[in-house]
Design an enzyme around this catalytic site. Structure first.
Site, PDB file in Angstrom:
ATOM      1  N   HIS A  27      61.667  73.769 -30.811  1.00  0.00           N
ATOM      2  CA  HIS A  27      62.027  73.533 -29.217  1.00  0.00           C
ATOM      3  C   HIS A  27      60.832  73.696 -28.459  1.00  0.00           C
ATOM      4  CE1 HIS A  27      63.039  77.666 -30.186  1.00  0.00           C
ATOM      5  NE2 HIS A  27      63.430  78.103 -29.158  1.00  0.00           N
TER       6      HIS A  27
ATOM      7  N   GLU B  45      60.955  85.011 -22.367  1.00  0.00           N
ATOM      8  CA  GLU B  45      61.406  85.840 -21.493  1.00  0.00           C
ATOM      9  C   GLU B  45      60.410  86.571 -20.618  1.00  0.00           C
ATOM     10  OE1 GLU B  45      62.359  85.996 -24.803  1.00  0.00           O
ATOM     11  OE2 GLU B  45      64.131  85.181 -24.269  1.00  0.00           O
TER      12      GLU B  45
ATOM     13  N   VAL C 273      53.218  80.327 -28.142  1.00  0.00           N
ATOM     14  CA  VAL C 273      54.015  79.479 -28.686  1.00  0.00           C
ATOM     15  C   VAL C 273      53.215  78.366 -29.669  1.00  0.00           C
ATOM     16  CG1 VAL C 273      55.988  78.010 -28.194  1.00  0.00           C
ATOM     17  CG2 VAL C 273      54.973  79.801 -26.249  1.00  0.00           C
TER      18      VAL C 273
ATOM     19  N   GLU D 250      56.066  75.808 -35.675  1.00  0.00           N
ATOM     20  CA  GLU D 250      57.039  76.867 -35.793  1.00  0.00           C
ATOM     21  C   GLU D 250      57.987  77.002 -34.804  1.00  0.00           C
ATOM     22  OE1 GLU D 250      54.874  80.501 -36.332  1.00  0.00           O
ATOM     23  OE2 GLU D 250      53.172  79.681 -37.610  1.00  0.00           O
ATOM     24  N   THR D 251      58.119  76.038 -33.889  1.00  0.00           N
ATOM     25  CA  THR D 251      59.033  76.084 -32.663  1.00  0.00           C
ATOM     26  C   THR D 251      59.632  74.832 -32.494  1.00  0.00           C
ATOM     27  OG1 THR D 251      57.466  77.795 -31.932  1.00  0.00           O
ATOM     28  CG2 THR D 251      59.262  77.090 -30.279  1.00  0.00           C
TER      29      THR D 251
HETATM   30  N1  RBF Z   1      58.510  82.673 -28.601  1.00  0.00           N
HETATM   31  C1  RBF Z   1      57.180  82.525 -28.429  1.00  0.00           C
HETATM   32  O1  RBF Z   1      56.789  83.142 -27.811  1.00  0.00           O
HETATM   33  N2  RBF Z   1      56.590  81.811 -29.364  1.00  0.00           N
HETATM   34  C2  RBF Z   1      57.116  81.188 -30.391  1.00  0.00           C
HETATM   35  O2  RBF Z   1      56.106  80.490 -31.240  1.00  0.00           O
HETATM   36  C3  RBF Z   1      58.464  81.215 -30.588  1.00  0.00           C
HETATM   37  N3  RBF Z   1      59.036  80.500 -31.304  1.00  0.00           N
HETATM   38  C4  RBF Z   1      60.372  80.525 -31.701  1.00  0.00           C
HETATM   39  C5  RBF Z   1      60.814  79.850 -32.675  1.00  0.00           C
HETATM   40  C6  RBF Z   1      62.432  79.794 -32.870  1.00  0.00           C
HETATM   41  C7  RBF Z   1      63.023  78.911 -33.873  1.00  0.00           C
HETATM   42  C8  RBF Z   1      63.129  80.517 -31.945  1.00  0.00           C
HETATM   43  C9  RBF Z   1      64.401  80.528 -32.257  1.00  0.00           C
HETATM   44  C10 RBF Z   1      62.277  81.362 -30.940  1.00  0.00           C
HETATM   45  C11 RBF Z   1      61.156  81.193 -30.711  1.00  0.00           C
HETATM   46  N4  RBF Z   1      60.562  81.941 -29.870  1.00  0.00           N
HETATM   47  C12 RBF Z   1      59.201  82.093 -29.734  1.00  0.00           C
HETATM   48  C13 RBF Z   1      61.331  83.048 -29.130  1.00  0.00           C
HETATM   49  C14 RBF Z   1      61.746  82.525 -27.654  1.00  0.00           C
HETATM   50  O3  RBF Z   1      60.485  82.393 -26.679  1.00  0.00           O
HETATM   51  C15 RBF Z   1      62.958  83.518 -26.978  1.00  0.00           C
HETATM   52  O4  RBF Z   1      62.470  84.796 -27.174  1.00  0.00           O
HETATM   53  C16 RBF Z   1      64.258  83.359 -27.761  1.00  0.00           C
HETATM   54  O5  RBF Z   1      64.472  81.868 -28.309  1.00  0.00           O
HETATM   55  C17 RBF Z   1      65.001  84.111 -27.287  1.00  0.00           C
HETATM   56  O6  RBF Z   1      65.697  83.480 -26.080  1.00  0.00           O
END
Ligand code: RBF
Length: 165
Positions: free
Chosen positions: A97, A67, A90, A94-95
């Site tokens: 995608h 966002e 990020v 833990e991510t």
């Molecule tokens: N947002 C981050 O800024 N850093 C992250 O490491 C991060 N990891 C995520 C992992 C998962 C499984 C999900 C579902 C979301 C993550 N997000 C992370 C949030 C992402 O940037 C965003 O706010 C959401 O996916 C909603 O569009």
């Protein structure tokens, strides 16, 4: 990793101009808030140290790094900031995608910058694990927030100098 031998808070290789005449927006992602909070403090404090007025710094939060793009777009649609700083973290482990998020944020920030013809700074840590992020959020590799703020000032100054020539 590119920053392994570089401290992100070391600006001895460049001169940071005064930030006194500029208006800044800071967009900070709340995901990994223990890290992005440190990035924010680093960025805010450096702007102030370089002479920015507190009333010329507008700070907003967004849920996650994805966002940051719309956050920067909204800010620049409302006010003529001289630069907007996007701060996020990020973490790959833990991510699932991770690549999609990082690509979308990097391309999105570049597109918002072009759309508004203003510098939008990529202050986003993209790391393999939390330790690497902590190392770059006030740890042994400095603070990415400092670096993002210094970049914002340099780019705002570039625009100002070209306008006044
Ligand atoms: N947002 C981050 O800024 N850093 C992250 O490491 C991060 N990891 C995520 C992992 C998962 C499984 C999900 C579902 C979301 C993550 N997000 C992370 C949030 C992402 O940037 C965003 O706010 C959401 O996916 C909603 O569009």
């Amino acid at each position: 990793m590119a920053t392994q031998f570089k401290n992100l808070s070391d600006f001895s290789h460049t001169t940071i101009p005064s930030a006194a005449n500029f208006r800044f927006g800071i967009v900070t992602a709340q995901w990994n808030a223990e890290i992005t909070g440190v990035l924010y403090k680093g960025a805010y404090d450096l702007l102030i140290k370089q002479g920015a007025a507190p009333e010329n710094i507008t700070s907003v939060l967004v849920p996650g790094s994805f966002e940051l793009v719309s956050g920067a777009d909204i800010l620049l649609s409302k006010h003529p900031f001289d630069a907007v700083i996007c701060l996020g973290c990020v973490i790959q482990g833990e991510t699932p995608h991770f690549d999609y998020i990082c690509n979308a944020v990097a391309n999105g920030i570049a597109n918002v910058s072009i759309k508004h013809n203003k510098p939008v700074i990529f202050g986003v840590l993209t790391t393999l694990n939390q330790e690497q992020s902590l190392d770059r959020a006030g740890g042994k590799h400095g603070n990415k927030g400092d670096e993002a703020a210094a970049t914002a000032i340099l780019m705002a100054d570039l625009g100002y100098n070209l306008e006044t020539k």
